[in-house]
Design an enzyme around this catalytic site. Sequence first.
Site, PDB file in Angstrom:
ATOM      1  N   SER A 112       1.499   3.365  -2.542  1.00  0.00           N
ATOM      2  CA  SER A 112       1.267   4.354  -3.606  1.00  0.00           C
ATOM      3  C   SER A 112       0.681   5.663  -3.101  1.00  0.00           C
ATOM      4  O   SER A 112       0.824   6.698  -3.754  1.00  0.00           O
ATOM      5  CB  SER A 112       0.336   3.769  -4.674  1.00  0.00           C
ATOM      6  OG  SER A 112      -0.826   3.233  -4.072  1.00  0.00           O
ATOM      7  N   GLY A 142       0.840  -1.204   0.000  1.00  0.00           N
ATOM      8  CA  GLY A 142       0.000   0.000   0.000  1.00  0.00           C
ATOM      9  C   GLY A 142       0.865   1.241   0.000  1.00  0.00           C
ATOM     10  O   GLY A 142       0.619   2.204   0.726  1.00  0.00           O
ATOM     11  N   TYR A 174     -14.210  -2.731  10.245  1.00  0.00           N
ATOM     12  CA  TYR A 174     -12.837  -2.192  10.229  1.00  0.00           C
ATOM     13  C   TYR A 174     -12.159  -2.401  11.588  1.00  0.00           C
ATOM     14  O   TYR A 174     -10.994  -2.838  11.658  1.00  0.00           O
ATOM     15  CB  TYR A 174     -12.913  -0.708   9.870  1.00  0.00           C
ATOM     16  CG  TYR A 174     -11.601   0.017   9.752  1.00  0.00           C
ATOM     17  CD1 TYR A 174     -10.788  -0.145   8.638  1.00  0.00           C
ATOM     18  CD2 TYR A 174     -11.180   0.900  10.753  1.00  0.00           C
ATOM     19  CE1 TYR A 174      -9.589   0.548   8.519  1.00  0.00           C
ATOM     20  CE2 TYR A 174      -9.993   1.605  10.642  1.00  0.00           C
ATOM     21  CZ  TYR A 174      -9.199   1.423   9.528  1.00  0.00           C
ATOM     22  OH  TYR A 174      -8.021   2.117   9.420  1.00  0.00           O
TER      23      TYR A 174
HETATM   24  P1  NDP Z   1      -5.059   5.370   1.514  1.00  0.00           P
HETATM   25  O1  NDP Z   1      -6.459   5.026   1.144  1.00  0.00           O
HETATM   26  O2  NDP Z   1      -4.586   6.774   1.352  1.00  0.00           O
HETATM   27  O3  NDP Z   1      -4.022   4.381   0.759  1.00  0.00           O
HETATM   28  C1  NDP Z   1      -4.269   3.025   0.799  1.00  0.00           C
HETATM   29  C2  NDP Z   1      -3.117   2.281   0.140  1.00  0.00           C
HETATM   30  O4  NDP Z   1      -3.398   0.873   0.210  1.00  0.00           O
HETATM   31  C3  NDP Z   1      -2.955   2.593  -1.329  1.00  0.00           C
HETATM   32  O5  NDP Z   1      -1.591   2.464  -1.673  1.00  0.00           O
HETATM   33  C4  NDP Z   1      -3.774   1.501  -2.003  1.00  0.00           C
HETATM   34  O6  NDP Z   1      -3.383   1.207  -3.360  1.00  0.00           O
HETATM   35  C5  NDP Z   1      -3.468   0.327  -1.112  1.00  0.00           C
HETATM   36  N1  NDP Z   1      -4.504  -0.697  -1.164  1.00  0.00           N
HETATM   37  C6  NDP Z   1      -5.813  -0.559  -0.844  1.00  0.00           C
HETATM   38  N2  NDP Z   1      -6.473  -1.711  -1.059  1.00  0.00           N
HETATM   39  C7  NDP Z   1      -5.557  -2.591  -1.532  1.00  0.00           C
HETATM   40  C8  NDP Z   1      -5.634  -3.940  -1.963  1.00  0.00           C
HETATM   41  N3  NDP Z   1      -6.783  -4.621  -1.959  1.00  0.00           N
HETATM   42  N4  NDP Z   1      -4.507  -4.545  -2.422  1.00  0.00           N
HETATM   43  C9  NDP Z   1      -3.333  -3.856  -2.445  1.00  0.00           C
HETATM   44  N5  NDP Z   1      -3.206  -2.591  -2.043  1.00  0.00           N
HETATM   45  C10 NDP Z   1      -4.308  -1.955  -1.595  1.00  0.00           C
HETATM   46  O7  NDP Z   1      -4.921   4.899   3.044  1.00  0.00           O
HETATM   47  P2  NDP Z   1      -4.141   5.578   4.261  1.00  0.00           P
HETATM   48  O8  NDP Z   1      -2.780   5.955   3.852  1.00  0.00           O
HETATM   49  O9  NDP Z   1      -5.014   6.581   4.904  1.00  0.00           O
HETATM   50  O10 NDP Z   1      -4.082   4.340   5.273  1.00  0.00           O
HETATM   51  C11 NDP Z   1      -2.998   3.433   5.272  1.00  0.00           C
HETATM   52  C12 NDP Z   1      -3.213   2.458   6.404  1.00  0.00           C
HETATM   53  O11 NDP Z   1      -3.333   3.160   7.626  1.00  0.00           O
HETATM   54  C13 NDP Z   1      -4.489   1.623   6.254  1.00  0.00           C
HETATM   55  O12 NDP Z   1      -4.278   0.323   6.709  1.00  0.00           O
HETATM   56  C14 NDP Z   1      -5.457   2.330   7.175  1.00  0.00           C
HETATM   57  O13 NDP Z   1      -6.442   1.458   7.648  1.00  0.00           O
HETATM   58  C15 NDP Z   1      -4.534   2.790   8.281  1.00  0.00           C
HETATM   59  N6  NDP Z   1      -5.021   3.914   9.035  1.00  0.00           N
HETATM   60  C16 NDP Z   1      -5.309   5.106   8.426  1.00  0.00           C
HETATM   61  C17 NDP Z   1      -5.791   6.167   9.172  1.00  0.00           C
HETATM   62  C18 NDP Z   1      -6.125   7.485   8.569  1.00  0.00           C
HETATM   63  O14 NDP Z   1      -6.690   8.328   9.287  1.00  0.00           O
HETATM   64  N7  NDP Z   1      -5.813   7.753   7.320  1.00  0.00           N
HETATM   65  C19 NDP Z   1      -6.010   6.037  10.622  1.00  0.00           C
HETATM   66  C20 NDP Z   1      -5.648   4.750  11.150  1.00  0.00           C
HETATM   67  C21 NDP Z   1      -5.179   3.730  10.375  1.00  0.00           C
HETATM   68  P3  NDP Z   1      -4.031   2.040  -4.608  1.00  0.00           P
HETATM   69  O15 NDP Z   1      -3.386   3.406  -4.562  1.00  0.00           O
HETATM   70  O16 NDP Z   1      -3.654   1.260  -5.807  1.00  0.00           O
HETATM   71  O17 NDP Z   1      -5.512   2.103  -4.362  1.00  0.00           O
END
Ligand code: NDP
Length: 245
Positions: free
Chosen positions: A16, A14, A156
């Site tokens: 990107s 993840g 979640y």
């Molecule tokens: P984003 O939605 O900004 O980015 C998600 C990333 O995960 C992207 O790189 C996306 O790829 C990749 N991804 C999503 N689904 C898949 C899949 N099925 N297979 C492979 N790659 C996947 O998320 P955040 O940066 O906000 O969050 C990152 C992590 O932190 C997550 O686990 C989230 O639950 C956790 N988190 C986030 C919080 C927040 O407030 N933002 C708070 C607490 C935890 P692509 O670009 O190709 O879609």
Amino acid sequence: MKEKFASRIALVIGGSRGIGRAVALRLARSGFDIWLAYHSNHEAAQEVHSLIRQMGRACELMAFDIADLQASKNALEKRSEDNPPDVVVYNAGITRDNLLVWMTKEEWDMVLRTNLDGFYNVVHTVIFAMLREKRGRIVVISSASGQIGQAGQVNYSASKAGLIGAVKALAREVARKNIYVNVVAPGVIDTEMSQDLPKDRILPLIPLQRFGTAEEVAAVVDFLCTEPLMYIHGQVIGVNGGLVL
Ligand code: NDP
């Protein structure tokens, strides 16, 4: 887009966008070559690739769905057998929020299959090669929602609490092979995932009175991946501005 890797490798799942992007850039700055895994946003991944290349580090892009075991194996199995990653940051995650009373089975399944099954699909695929090396760091990104629960996020919260349990158990399994495993649990971080949250209702709950940045999470991940004086193992490190105390 295969490149030759001469130095330490960090696999960022993840990588990107959002937190994963910041982690990939930070680890590249720390001297890692990066295997950047993402789902489908090729443009965003390509941008991170360019930035890492500008730092003089190698970067290999791999697009696959972590919810799909075979796709995860296809992307990672051979690569890690040939060249085991030194660091794995399991960061990808999704939300499909709804009150449980309205939550569909699809919303439940989608989140559990991606966030929790994805952990098995990725970590199981690379762990054997890492065990053979007898060294490594694994950091799993959970969430404050998995620590204290969040209304509207039963799916979640379950997936993120499941990751904490998985890491604690894995930490007991792999410690003797010199592999350190920890969880980072962010609070509310300013990324695309948190764009639609009601800021005015959430900010009063955060003692620091602001959302965190992806770079602030990445700094902690980097520490857990690079610090040589390491006695932190099987722990959950909150990066949440005091939301969880
Ligand atoms: P984003 O939605 O900004 O980015 C998600 C990333 O995960 C992207 O790189 C996306 O790829 C990749 N991804 C999503 N689904 C898949 C899949 N099925 N297979 C492979 N790659 C996947 O998320 P955040 O940066 O906000 O969050 C990152 C992590 O932190 C997550 O686990 C989230 O639950 C956790 N988190 C986030 C919080 C927040 O407030 N933002 C708070 C607490 C935890 P692509 O670009 O190709 O879609």
